[in-house]
Design a protein around this motif. Structure first.
Motif, PDB file in Angstrom:
ATOM      1  N   LEU A 115       0.831  -1.339  -0.002  1.00  0.00           N
ATOM      2  CA  LEU A 115      -0.051  -0.125   0.100  1.00  0.00           C
ATOM      3  C   LEU A 115       0.659   1.234   0.000  1.00  0.00           C
ATOM      4  O   LEU A 115       0.430   2.149  -0.360  1.00  0.00           O
ATOM      5  N   ASP A 116       2.016   1.220   0.345  1.00  0.00           N
ATOM      6  CA  ASP A 116       2.960   2.359   0.300  1.00  0.00           C
ATOM      7  C   ASP A 116       3.765   2.619  -0.910  1.00  0.00           C
ATOM      8  O   ASP A 116       4.532   3.424  -1.012  1.00  0.00           O
ATOM      9  N   ALA A 117       3.416   1.962  -2.092  1.00  0.00           N
ATOM     10  CA  ALA A 117       4.137   1.899  -3.307  1.00  0.00           C
ATOM     11  C   ALA A 117       3.867   3.165  -3.870  1.00  0.00           C
ATOM     12  O   ALA A 117       2.663   4.000  -3.593  1.00  0.00           O
ATOM     13  N   ASP A 118       4.627   3.756  -5.146  1.00  0.00           N
ATOM     14  CA  ASP A 118       4.242   4.947  -5.805  1.00  0.00           C
ATOM     15  C   ASP A 118       3.840   4.217  -7.201  1.00  0.00           C
ATOM     16  O   ASP A 118       4.942   4.272  -8.160  1.00  0.00           O
ATOM     17  N   PRO A 119       2.770   4.128  -7.507  1.00  0.00           N
ATOM     18  CA  PRO A 119       2.225   3.755  -8.673  1.00  0.00           C
ATOM     19  C   PRO A 119       2.607   4.501 -10.053  1.00  0.00           C
ATOM     20  O   PRO A 119       2.866   4.037 -11.066  1.00  0.00           O
ATOM     21  N   TYR A 120       2.612   5.848  -9.651  1.00  0.00           N
ATOM     22  CA  TYR A 120       2.996   7.032 -10.514  1.00  0.00           C
ATOM     23  C   TYR A 120       4.395   6.675 -11.145  1.00  0.00           C
ATOM     24  O   TYR A 120       4.611   6.647 -12.332  1.00  0.00           O
ATOM     25  N   ALA A 121       5.326   6.552 -10.187  1.00  0.00           N
ATOM     26  CA  ALA A 121       6.682   6.254 -10.628  1.00  0.00           C
ATOM     27  C   ALA A 121       6.978   4.982 -11.288  1.00  0.00           C
ATOM     28  O   ALA A 121       7.739   4.963 -12.350  1.00  0.00           O
ATOM     29  N   VAL A 122       6.392   3.963 -10.753  1.00  0.00           N
ATOM     30  CA  VAL A 122       6.190   2.555 -11.462  1.00  0.00           C
ATOM     31  C   VAL A 122       5.596   2.617 -12.906  1.00  0.00           C
ATOM     32  O   VAL A 122       6.408   2.219 -13.670  1.00  0.00           O
TER      33      VAL A 122
END
Length: 492
Positions: free
Chosen positions: A312-319
């Motif tokens: 849940l703490d991932a950065d989906p925008y960067a990925v």
């Protein structure tokens, strides 16, 4: 980002940066998350902070409107393998509350003074201040979601005294604990499936069953492909310690947890509306959860373990920006924006399960797992501890029938976990852990890769033998999830 870029994010109320930084307003003494819906302050009155603890340490109190203490954690701590990243993961897991700064330093292999200096220099707050901010958030959650007496909440949150608890709550929230309870958000009459104007985060919030444990909303930034995560959990669920019920789009994942002070049963709901794709641009959302804990001091640790499991703490925008630019992955990312790389609720359990498989894991649970004092439906056991399995493996739990028990892979793994030769906790050095795993008897490279990606939460792991180019760094674990979801890759 420089400060001008941060201010532009504040002006545009850009939720992509919630949890990545905070801003305080000198004229009001309040600090907020970047997406706060309040009127944007003038640039000259704004101060920027890397952590909520740094803002609190500078005398700012939390905004009551945007609840900046409860945003998703910074994705940076998942990516970074240096001492600061490892320290932040350990603090999030409650190590400072349980073992103090000295215990944190020992786990990191540094002196307490070195840890204090590095955290303060980079984040504007030392380990004590960071843990204090976390305790304040835990206290607010318990005040607003339970009927526990205030005195009991003070100690359950990790405070050393009621006076310290009261002083901290007043400093952080400009309210007394009683006022926080009186002003707690009330469950709305409408369905939870309706998207609000601004998504709340971990903490007090409405749920469908407010009496069923401590209700929480586990916040995430950006789009979240919940279907893929729940599909994986359903395929892997080990009877006795896990279950997934309901229909796709409205499933509930439940499991047991062994925690530092007691045990827990947690339930997380698949969010209706995230099954088909993307929420509004630059917004996030949440997963509804309920926690039943035998000791409320375990609240922070339980929440952090769920956050790692569901990534849940991932950065989906960067990925998505990085992987979406690749000709091969671009169509896959467009089809599943915000796809996550799930972690583990218990790293040592995950390592054993990755090695022996689901069927053998169920047998280990039935034979060696501790039975819950009060079973909850099909949840009846805790996964056995490495020390228990290490003792049993010397006699009767070979991985293969024709393999001598003392020399088999399971015996080697659980013995190494039990004596600390292999460390898989959130503060472990990933390279050291991998080297220790590879050195174990009968441990294959594919299993080590799974353990590194899931148990250690490494976002950049490529399975051996798979066509995963270095151009996909530092998000190769996410690239693997896209290939698996599209049927272009199979793992044993």
């Amino acid at each position: 980002m420089d400060e001008d870029s941060r201010y532009e994010a504040v002006r545009s109320r850009d939720g992509r940066f919630d949890g990545e930084f905070f801003f305080g307003v000198a004229t009001t003494g309040i600090y907020c998350r970047p997406s706060c819906p309040a009127v944007t302050p003038k640039r000259r009155n704004v101060r920027f902070f890397m952590t909520a603890a740094a803002a609190q340490g500078s005398g700012f109190r939390a905004c009551r409107r945007c609840r900046p203490d409860a945003v998703p954690g910074s994705a940076e701590w998942n990516v970074r393998a240096d001492v600061v990243g490892r320290a932040m993961r350990l603090i999030g897991d409650g190590v400072v509350d349980r073992e103090g700064v000295a215990g944190l330093a020992v786990r990191l292999g540094y002196s307490a003074r070195q840890v204090q200096r590095q955290l303060t220099a980079e984040l504007g707050a030392g380990p004590v201040a960071l843990a204090r901010a976390q305790r304040a958030h835990t206290a607010r959650v318990l005040v607003q979601t339970t009927d526990l007496p205030i005195t009991e909440i003070a100690f359950a949150s990790g405070f050393a005294s009621v006076r310290q608890f009261n002083d901290t709550i007043r400093a952080v929230y400009a309210s007394t604990p009683s006022e926080l309870r009186t002003n707690a958000p009330q469950p709305p009459a409408k369905s939870l499936a309706k998207e609000p104007d601004s998504a709340p985060a971990d903490g007090a919030g409405p749920t469908a069953e407010p009496s069923a444990g401590i209700p929480l909303r586990l916040a995430h930034r950006g789009p979240y492909q919940s279907a893929a995560v729940f599909d994986l959990l359903q395929r892997e669920a080990v009877p006795g310690i896990e279950e997934v019920t309901g229909i796709p789009g409205r499933r509930t994942y439940r499991r047991t947890l062994r925690l530092p002070y007691g045990t827990g049963i947690v339930a997380v709901d698949e969010r209706p509306g995230t099954l088909k794709g993307v929420p509004r641009p630059h917004t996030g959302g949440w997963l509804d959860a309920r926690l039943h804990l035998t000791d409320h001091r375990d609240l922070t640790t339980a929440v952090q373990r769920l956050r790692r499991l569901f990534d849940l703490d991932a950065d989906p925008y960067a990925v998505d920006e990085r992987l979406g630019a690749d000709p091969r992955l671009g169509p896959l990312v467009a089809a599943r924006p915000g796809l996550r790389s799930p972690g583990a609720a218990d790293p040592e359990e995950l390592a054993v399960r990755a090695l022996v498989g689901r069927a053998e894991s169920e047998r280990l649970v039935r034979r060696h797992g501790r039975t819950l004092d009060v079973p909850s439906g099909s949840l009846t056991h805790l996964f056995p501890e490495p020390s228990v399995l290490a003792e049993a493996a010397t006699g009767d739990t070979p991985v293969a029938p024709d393999e001598p028990a003392p020399g088999n892979a399971l015996a080697g793994l659980v013995a190494a976990l039990a004596d600390g030769t292999v460390r898989l906790d959130v503060g472990a050095d990933r390279d050291d852990a991998q080297a220790a795993l590879v050195a174990l008897p009968c441990m294959d490279a594919a299993t080590v890769a799974v353990i590194r990606a899931r148990a250690l939460g490494d976002p950049d792991v490529a399975p051996p033998g798979a066509d995963i180019p270095d151009a996909w760094r530092p998000w190769r674990s996410y690239a693997v999830q896209h290939l698996l979801a599209a049927g272009e890759l199979e793992l044993p």
